[in-house]
Design a protein around this motif. Structure first.
Motif, PDB file in Angstrom:
ATOM      1  N   ASN A   1       0.802  -1.230   0.000  1.00 48.77           N
ATOM      2  CA  ASN A   1       0.000   0.000   0.000  1.00 48.77           C
ATOM      3  C   ASN A   1       0.833   1.277   0.000  1.00 48.77           C
ATOM      4  O   ASN A   1       0.352   2.330   0.424  1.00 48.77           O
ATOM      5  N   MET A   2       2.069   1.204  -0.463  1.00 47.76           N
ATOM      6  CA  MET A   2       2.884   2.425  -0.553  1.00 47.76           C
ATOM      7  C   MET A   2       2.178   3.444  -1.455  1.00 47.76           C
ATOM      8  O   MET A   2       1.699   3.105  -2.533  1.00 47.76           O
ATOM      9  N   GLY A   3       2.152   4.681  -0.999  1.00 49.06           N
ATOM     10  CA  GLY A   3       1.411   5.718  -1.704  1.00 49.06           C
ATOM     11  C   GLY A   3       0.070   5.986  -1.072  1.00 49.06           C
ATOM     12  O   GLY A   3      -0.619   6.950  -1.421  1.00 49.06           O
ATOM     13  N   ALA A   4      -0.312   5.112  -0.114  1.00 48.37           N
ATOM     14  CA  ALA A   4      -1.571   5.317   0.599  1.00 48.37           C
ATOM     15  C   ALA A   4      -1.457   6.489   1.564  1.00 48.37           C
ATOM     16  O   ALA A   4      -2.424   7.183   1.837  1.00 48.37           O
ATOM     17  N   THR A   5      -0.249   6.726   2.063  1.00 46.91           N
ATOM     18  CA  THR A   5       0.070   7.661   3.143  1.00 46.91           C
ATOM     19  C   THR A   5      -0.844   7.410   4.328  1.00 46.91           C
ATOM     20  O   THR A   5      -0.955   6.269   4.767  1.00 46.91           O
ATOM     21  N   ALA A   6      -1.553   8.395   4.853  1.00 47.09           N
ATOM     22  CA  ALA A   6      -2.207   8.234   6.156  1.00 47.09           C
ATOM     23  C   ALA A   6      -3.275   7.150   6.183  1.00 47.09           C
ATOM     24  O   ALA A   6      -3.234   6.240   7.020  1.00 47.09           O
ATOM     25  N   ILE A   7      -4.258   7.201   5.274  1.00 44.15           N
ATOM     26  CA  ILE A   7      -5.353   6.227   5.330  1.00 44.15           C
ATOM     27  C   ILE A   7      -5.652   5.562   3.994  1.00 44.15           C
ATOM     28  O   ILE A   7      -6.517   4.689   3.918  1.00 44.15           O
ATOM     29  N   GLY A   8      -4.946   5.978   2.939  1.00 43.20           N
ATOM     30  CA  GLY A   8      -5.200   5.376   1.634  1.00 43.20           C
ATOM     31  C   GLY A   8      -5.658   6.364   0.591  1.00 43.20           C
ATOM     32  O   GLY A   8      -5.839   5.990  -0.579  1.00 43.20           O
ATOM     33  N   THR A   9      -5.836   7.634   0.971  1.00 39.47           N
ATOM     34  CA  THR A   9      -6.285   8.643   0.006  1.00 39.47           C
ATOM     35  C   THR A   9      -5.130   9.242  -0.781  1.00 39.47           C
ATOM     36  O   THR A   9      -5.340  10.002  -1.729  1.00 39.47           O
ATOM     37  N   GLY A  10      -3.887   8.926  -0.368  1.00 42.13           N
ATOM     38  CA  GLY A  10      -2.720   9.403  -1.103  1.00 42.13           C
ATOM     39  C   GLY A  10      -2.306  10.826  -0.775  1.00 42.13           C
ATOM     40  O   GLY A  10      -1.513  11.424  -1.513  1.00 42.13           O
ATOM     41  N   ILE A  11      -2.795  11.385   0.326  1.00 44.47           N
ATOM     42  CA  ILE A  11      -2.441  12.744   0.709  1.00 44.47           C
ATOM     43  C   ILE A  11      -0.926  12.872   0.901  1.00 44.47           C
ATOM     44  O   ILE A  11      -0.295  11.984   1.475  1.00 44.47           O
ATOM     45  N   THR A  12      -0.339  13.918   0.356  1.00 43.19           N
ATOM     46  CA  THR A  12       1.108  14.266   0.325  1.00 43.19           C
ATOM     47  C   THR A  12       1.879  13.509  -0.758  1.00 43.19           C
ATOM     48  O   THR A  12       3.055  13.798  -0.985  1.00 43.19           O
ATOM     49  N   ALA A  13       1.270  12.518  -1.401  1.00 45.12           N
ATOM     50  CA  ALA A  13       1.946  11.783  -2.474  1.00 45.12           C
ATOM     51  C   ALA A  13       1.547  12.374  -3.820  1.00 45.12           C
ATOM     52  O   ALA A  13       0.429  12.861  -3.998  1.00 45.12           O
ATOM     53  N   SER A  14       2.453  12.339  -4.782  1.00 43.74           N
ATOM     54  CA  SER A  14       2.164  12.878  -6.114  1.00 43.74           C
ATOM     55  C   SER A  14       1.443  11.839  -6.961  1.00 43.74           C
ATOM     56  O   SER A  14       1.543  10.632  -6.704  1.00 43.74           O
ATOM     57  N   PRO A  15       0.705  12.274  -7.993  1.00 40.10           N
ATOM     58  CA  PRO A  15      -0.001  11.337  -8.883  1.00 40.10           C
ATOM     59  C   PRO A  15       0.968  10.359  -9.542  1.00 40.10           C
ATOM     60  O   PRO A  15       2.018  10.759 -10.041  1.00 40.10           O
ATOM     61  N   GLY A  16       0.613   9.102  -9.538  1.00 37.35           N
ATOM     62  CA  GLY A  16       1.458   8.072 -10.153  1.00 37.35           C
ATOM     63  C   GLY A  16       2.577   7.574  -9.266  1.00 37.35           C
ATOM     64  O   GLY A  16       3.276   6.615  -9.610  1.00 37.35           O
ATOM     65  N   TYR A  17       2.760   8.213  -8.118  1.00 32.70           N
ATOM     66  CA  TYR A  17       3.845   7.830  -7.201  1.00 32.70           C
ATOM     67  C   TYR A  17       3.683   6.396  -6.701  1.00 32.70           C
ATOM     68  O   TYR A  17       4.651   5.630  -6.648  1.00 32.70           O
ATOM     69  N   ALA A  18       2.457   6.001  -6.347  1.00 35.50           N
ATOM     70  CA  ALA A  18       2.226   4.667  -5.788  1.00 35.50           C
ATOM     71  C   ALA A  18       2.663   3.564  -6.752  1.00 35.50           C
ATOM     72  O   ALA A  18       3.321   2.593  -6.356  1.00 35.50           O
ATOM     73  N   GLU A  19       2.297   3.720  -8.018  1.00 30.93           N
ATOM     74  CA  GLU A  19       2.693   2.727  -9.030  1.00 30.93           C
ATOM     75  C   GLU A  19       4.220   2.681  -9.186  1.00 30.93           C
ATOM     76  O   GLU A  19       4.806   1.598  -9.328  1.00 30.93           O
ATOM     77  N   LYS A  20       4.843   3.857  -9.160  1.00 32.85           N
ATOM     78  CA  LYS A  20       6.302   3.923  -9.322  1.00 32.85           C
ATOM     79  C   LYS A  20       7.025   3.238  -8.157  1.00 32.85           C
ATOM     80  O   LYS A  20       8.015   2.517  -8.356  1.00 32.85           O
ATOM     81  N   VAL A  21       6.538   3.468  -6.935  1.00 31.95           N
ATOM     82  CA  VAL A  21       7.168   2.826  -5.773  1.00 31.95           C
ATOM     83  C   VAL A  21       7.092   1.307  -5.905  1.00 31.95           C
ATOM     84  O   VAL A  21       8.074   0.599  -5.661  1.00 31.95           O
ATOM     85  N   ALA A  22       5.926   0.793  -6.297  1.00 29.86           N
ATOM     86  CA  ALA A  22       5.767  -0.655  -6.444  1.00 29.86           C
ATOM     87  C   ALA A  22       6.737  -1.215  -7.471  1.00 29.86           C
ATOM     88  O   ALA A  22       7.355  -2.267  -7.266  1.00 29.86           O
ATOM     89  N   THR A  23       6.894  -0.492  -8.583  1.00 25.44           N
ATOM     90  CA  THR A  23       7.804  -0.935  -9.642  1.00 25.44           C
ATOM     91  C   THR A  23       9.248  -0.970  -9.142  1.00 25.44           C
ATOM     92  O   THR A  23       9.980  -1.941  -9.364  1.00 25.44           O
ATOM     93  N   HIS A  24       9.659   0.097  -8.463  1.00 28.00           N
ATOM     94  CA  HIS A  24      11.034   0.151  -7.937  1.00 28.00           C
ATOM     95  C   HIS A  24      11.266  -0.908  -6.858  1.00 28.00           C
ATOM     96  O   HIS A  24      12.329  -1.548  -6.829  1.00 28.00           O
ATOM     97  N   LEU A  25      10.267  -1.098  -5.999  1.00 26.20           N
ATOM     98  CA  LEU A  25      10.426  -2.075  -4.920  1.00 26.20           C
ATOM     99  C   LEU A  25      10.515  -3.492  -5.470  1.00 26.20           C
ATOM    100  O   LEU A  25      11.263  -4.331  -4.938  1.00 26.20           O
TER     101      LEU A  25
END
Length: 482
Positions: A245-269
């Motif tokens: 759930n990286m990119g979820a930040t506090a509860i899953g709404t993605g607050i403070t994360a940039s658009p597309g960041y969650a997908e990028k983190v998963a790819t790098h990880l």
């Protein structure tokens, strides 16, 4: 007067000495002195004061420390791709993370595994240590956070609520490979004994009573196949640990994360870990759900149930030596009693049972913690992590001992097993096709009443020739092997 001046000078020198040994850091609660040689910072220092519980810290599990570094490295690269993290800061973070992944600085991860705050202390410990490592590697001093900041840079686009569970999952994945390797070696040891004992005929038992013939080889291959099935289950459940759930930040709404960041983190990880890690389809659900932990813990429990049953079977088969079943010999490792001379206990199967009981108990801990989460977060993930990593570690350390000090040294008492075959009433089932059910029932009754063996009565009554008896007792045909 001179004395007063002298004391003032000494006190000033003492304060100067302390200042040289510490640095001042601050957070929302105020300032705090941090040892200059420490790579952690003010929030870690507060956690060290608040959570002196078990004495087991993050560094107790090296794969756990490495997992945190891998998550932070993936996040930094994703933020750099989005243009949020400057190149020089990315370079510093990459060097720091790689050093930790390589096994360095682990002694700085000092927060107790038991902690309140849903893992915030562990996350900040990681942020502060990596920031200060990065600062030193970039030619700066520890604490000069204007060049690399624990929150703004190391925690960019993140919160404890996505970092912490992701790090736990990565740690479990890393150690699962090692656990499975040891489990596979143990399964192979059972199968090797199965091959060694393939021609030894014995009585199978159901409900503790004589049933029908089998080979000792079949029995040990069955032990190995049970463990093979548990290994397969551990592999299958990895898919639930790979969803993060990286990119979820506090509860899953993605607050403070940039658009597309969650997908990028998963790819790098995925690239960093070598595991097929993917982003969850619903980050809000993923942040509150504990499915991956519950299923993985359940697979560990299932392995514990199987290994405990096998261990108890070995204890039973080795019971005696004069007043038990005594079909096998377990390696004698140490004297078994402080009062009974000559007694040797089955210490390795007993040890395995103890470990299995603990793993089963740990699964209950995970279950209770998982269902006790409230709304969008589960604050009890720390104890889930402790339970699962302990279970992995116990199996990882016990399996090679059990294999080397028990399974590989087991020998068969063939004369004992031959005696049981000669005396057992259970052999009558194999005689049904030859003598018929009614006749074999009469033989069984006579054997029980006279305390004679079935084969002994058959020879007395000359119901079968020795050649027929020999063919009847052929291990391959008698036990369904051809």
């Amino acid at each position: 007067m001179c004395k007063k001046i002298h004391y003032v000078i000494l006190f000033g020198l003492y304060i100067s000495f302390l200042s040289a040994q510490t640095r001042t850091e601050k957070d929302l609660l105020g300032e705090k002195q941090i040892p200059n040689n420490a790579y952690y910072g003010v929030q870690t220092a507060r956690a060290l004061e608040n959570f002196q519980i078990s004495g087991m810290t993050t560094q107790f599990y090296p794969d756990y420390v490495k997992a945190f570094a891998m998550v932070k490295l993936a996040a930094a690269r994703a933020n750099a791709e989005d243009g949020r993290l400057k190149k020089d800061r990315l370079a510093a973070i990459e060097k720091a993370c790689q050093a930790v992944i390589d096994g360095k600085y682990h002694d700085q991860f000092l927060v107790d595994l038991y902690q309140g705050g849903a893992g915030t202390s562990a996350n900040m410990n990681v942020n502060e240590v990596l920031a200060n490592i990065g600062l030193e590697m970039s030619g700066h001093k520890k604490g000069e956070y204007q060049y690399l900041e624990p929150h703004d840079d190391l925690n960019m686009g993140q919160s404890t609520n996505d970092v912490y569970p992701t790090a736990i999952k990565v740690a479990l994945l890393l150690h699962n490979d090692k656990l499975i390797k040891e489990a596979d070696l143990l399964a192979k040891a059972f199968h090797k004994k199965g091959d060694e004992f393939k021609d030894i005929l014995k009585m199978g038992r159901t409900e503790g009573q004589d049933a029908v013939p089998m080979t000792m080889g079949q029995e040990f291959h069955a032990f190995g196949n049970q463990l093979d099935a548990e290994i397969a289950a551990l592999r299958k459940v990895e898919v639930f640990l790979c969803e993060q759930n990286m990119g979820a930040t506090a509860i899953g709404t993605g607050i403070t994360a940039s658009p597309g960041y969650a997908e990028k983190v998963a790819t790098h990880l995925a690239k960093i870990t070598g595991k097929p890690i993917v982003m969850s389809k619903d980050l809000i659900a993923a942040t509150s759900s504990q499915q991956g932990f519950v299923l993985y813990s359940s697979a560990l429990k299932s392995m514990a149930v199987a290994m405990s049953k096998i261990s108890s079977d070995l204890i039973f088969l080795a019971s005696g030596p004069r007043a038990g079943i005594f079909e096998i010999n377990l390696p004698a490792l140490q004297p078994g009693s402080s009062i009974m001379p000559g007694k040797v206990n089955p210490v390795m199967p007993e040890l395995m049972n103890e470990v299995c009981f603990k793993v089963i108990g740990n699964d209950l801990t995970v279950t209770l913690a998982a269902h006790s989460g409230l709304l969008q977060l589960n604050a009890f993930e720390p104890v889930e992590a402790i339970a699962m990593m302990e279970s992995q570690g116990l199996f990882f350390k016990t399996f090679p001992l059990f294999r080397k000090n028990c399974i590989e040294g087991i020998t068969a008492n063939k004369s004992v097993q031959d005696h049981y075959m000669e005396r057992s009433v259970g052999i009558v089932t194999a005689l049904n096709p030859v003598l018929g059910y009614e006749k074999t029932t009469e033989l069984a009754k006579e054997a029980l009443e006279t305390n004679k063996g079935i084969l002994e009565i058959i020879r007395e009554k000359k119901l079968l020739t020795e050649d027929q008896i020999k063919k009847l007792l052929d291990p391959a045909s008698l036990t369904g092997q051809k």
